[in-house]
Motif scaffolding. Sequence first.
Motif, PDB file in Angstrom:
ATOM      1  N   GLU A 260       0.821  -1.205   0.000  1.00  0.00           N
ATOM      2  CA  GLU A 260       0.000   0.000   0.000  1.00  0.00           C
ATOM      3  C   GLU A 260       0.860   1.263   0.000  1.00  0.00           C
ATOM      4  O   GLU A 260       0.468   2.290  -0.557  1.00  0.00           O
ATOM      5  CB  GLU A 260      -0.945  -0.016   1.203  1.00  0.00           C
ATOM      6  CG  GLU A 260      -2.038  -1.067   1.107  1.00  0.00           C
ATOM      7  CD  GLU A 260      -3.016  -0.819  -0.036  1.00  0.00           C
ATOM      8  OE1 GLU A 260      -3.373   0.351  -0.271  1.00  0.00           O
ATOM      9  OE2 GLU A 260      -3.420  -1.793  -0.705  1.00  0.00           O
ATOM     10  N   GLU A 266      -3.875   6.708  -7.614  1.00  0.00           N
ATOM     11  CA  GLU A 266      -5.021   6.701  -8.524  1.00  0.00           C
ATOM     12  C   GLU A 266      -5.307   5.316  -9.110  1.00  0.00           C
ATOM     13  O   GLU A 266      -6.428   4.834  -9.096  1.00  0.00           O
ATOM     14  CB  GLU A 266      -4.791   7.706  -9.650  1.00  0.00           C
ATOM     15  CG  GLU A 266      -4.677   9.151  -9.170  1.00  0.00           C
ATOM     16  CD  GLU A 266      -5.920   9.609  -8.413  1.00  0.00           C
ATOM     17  OE1 GLU A 266      -7.030   9.234  -8.828  1.00  0.00           O
ATOM     18  OE2 GLU A 266      -5.774  10.324  -7.410  1.00  0.00           O
ATOM     19  N   THR A 267      -4.262   4.669  -9.612  1.00  0.00           N
ATOM     20  CA  THR A 267      -4.471   3.413 -10.336  1.00  0.00           C
ATOM     21  C   THR A 267      -4.293   2.175  -9.460  1.00  0.00           C
ATOM     22  O   THR A 267      -4.739   1.088  -9.831  1.00  0.00           O
ATOM     23  CB  THR A 267      -3.488   3.309 -11.506  1.00  0.00           C
ATOM     24  OG1 THR A 267      -2.147   3.197 -10.989  1.00  0.00           O
ATOM     25  CG2 THR A 267      -3.582   4.539 -12.408  1.00  0.00           C
ATOM     26  N   GLY A 268      -3.606   2.324  -8.328  1.00  0.00           N
ATOM     27  CA  GLY A 268      -3.306   1.173  -7.491  1.00  0.00           C
ATOM     28  C   GLY A 268      -2.128   0.359  -7.973  1.00  0.00           C
ATOM     29  O   GLY A 268      -1.771  -0.648  -7.357  1.00  0.00           O
ATOM     30  N   ARG A 286      -8.629   3.627   1.922  1.00  0.00           N
ATOM     31  CA  ARG A 286      -9.001   3.060   0.627  1.00  0.00           C
ATOM     32  C   ARG A 286      -7.854   2.190   0.127  1.00  0.00           C
ATOM     33  O   ARG A 286      -6.808   2.695  -0.271  1.00  0.00           O
ATOM     34  CB  ARG A 286      -9.295   4.168  -0.398  1.00  0.00           C
ATOM     35  CG  ARG A 286      -9.792   3.618  -1.736  1.00  0.00           C
ATOM     36  CD  ARG A 286     -10.246   4.753  -2.643  1.00  0.00           C
ATOM     37  NE  ARG A 286      -9.141   5.575  -3.105  1.00  0.00           N
ATOM     38  CZ  ARG A 286      -8.387   5.296  -4.183  1.00  0.00           C
ATOM     39  NH1 ARG A 286      -8.639   4.208  -4.898  1.00  0.00           N
ATOM     40  NH2 ARG A 286      -7.413   6.109  -4.546  1.00  0.00           N
ATOM     41  N   ARG A 288      -5.645   0.017  -2.243  1.00  0.00           N
ATOM     42  CA  ARG A 288      -5.386   0.202  -3.663  1.00  0.00           C
ATOM     43  C   ARG A 288      -4.782  -1.032  -4.319  1.00  0.00           C
ATOM     44  O   ARG A 288      -4.995  -1.262  -5.504  1.00  0.00           O
ATOM     45  CB  ARG A 288      -4.454   1.411  -3.865  1.00  0.00           C
ATOM     46  CG  ARG A 288      -5.030   2.721  -3.358  1.00  0.00           C
ATOM     47  CD  ARG A 288      -4.076   3.882  -3.616  1.00  0.00           C
ATOM     48  NE  ARG A 288      -2.912   3.844  -2.732  1.00  0.00           N
ATOM     49  CZ  ARG A 288      -2.815   4.516  -1.588  1.00  0.00           C
ATOM     50  NH1 ARG A 288      -3.833   5.248  -1.173  1.00  0.00           N
ATOM     51  NH2 ARG A 288      -1.740   4.453  -0.849  1.00  0.00           N
TER      52      ARG A 288
END
Length: 351
Positions: A260, A266-268, A286, A288
């Motif tokens: 993480e 944004e894209t992970g 959140r 990712r």
Amino acid sequence: MRVDAFDFDLPRDRIADRPASPRDSARCLRVTCDGLADFIMRDLPDMLQPGDVMVFNDTRVIPARLAGRRGEAKVEVTLHMRLDDDTWRAFAKGAKKLKVGQTIDFADGFSALVEERDGGDVRLKFNRGGQALMDALKDHGHIPLPPYMGREDDESDRTDYQTVYSAPEKEGAVAAPTAGLHFTPELLERLDKRGVTRVFVTLHVGAGTFLPVTADDTADHKMHSEIGEITPEAAEAIEAARARGGRVVAVGTTALRLLESAADAETGAVKPFSGPTDIFITPGWRFRAVDKLMTNFHLPKSTLFMLVSAFSGLNRMKAAYAHAIQSGYRFYSYGDGSLLDRCDADLSVSE
């Protein structure tokens, strides 16, 4: 979020002080977004799919606890972060009168200079570095077992508290990435036959992992930094598996925290990473990069129980832990494990 929201009652007899034997005979609680199921670790290949990628932390534990003297006074130090070949940050007991510029003697010809002190956290410069320091730690140090085990380490812990895949060149952890302790060569071979990809990353687990959360609110807790690395080759292998539709399974909270830390916001996408991370994951985070998490059972009100509650939902994890306690699962570093699904619907702090 209030820290006491992560509290639960755990009977003392549920805490394991020795590992299961063989390692893959430990129990495994499967936690999905729909319910719970009981397995053992040998069942793990059947819980995964061909094309999934398991991410392991290959760090190796060092005998990081040292008993020394400053004159006639006893001092115990536990190393927690390597700063240079001969320099470490450490937690010190008996440091009340310890001063910068003083020397701690650990054995004949083996000592360290106190270069900096902030309460019980000190910076030590040893009189040797590199492999010579590692050799001295092996001769004079102790495996820093978690304090909740309530016993001193012995010779068996030098093997038991290492994963079977820890890399000799990756020495530097003060605590084991304990989810990995359940793997045997046979289990790894069965995962290979199942078509599950293996990728190794490195996070040198620090002694800060044992520190209690003393703040009343999670916003006021400060995480200690740990040094980690994801090589370009490892990042590429993880992304290749994701592109094929494989799920990312973090073996342990250390692997998850590193993934993480390296994930694009944004894209992970997992990128190469090298350096310190003090990432602190609580409900509302959140995720990712990680789809599933294999982990052991953690302390009440600990940062690790906060992390799993963020991953699968606080109410769900409290129910899972209540089931584990009722069903006789063994807790903590030498205890049983679990395989958790990420449940995105439960990321609200109301959970």
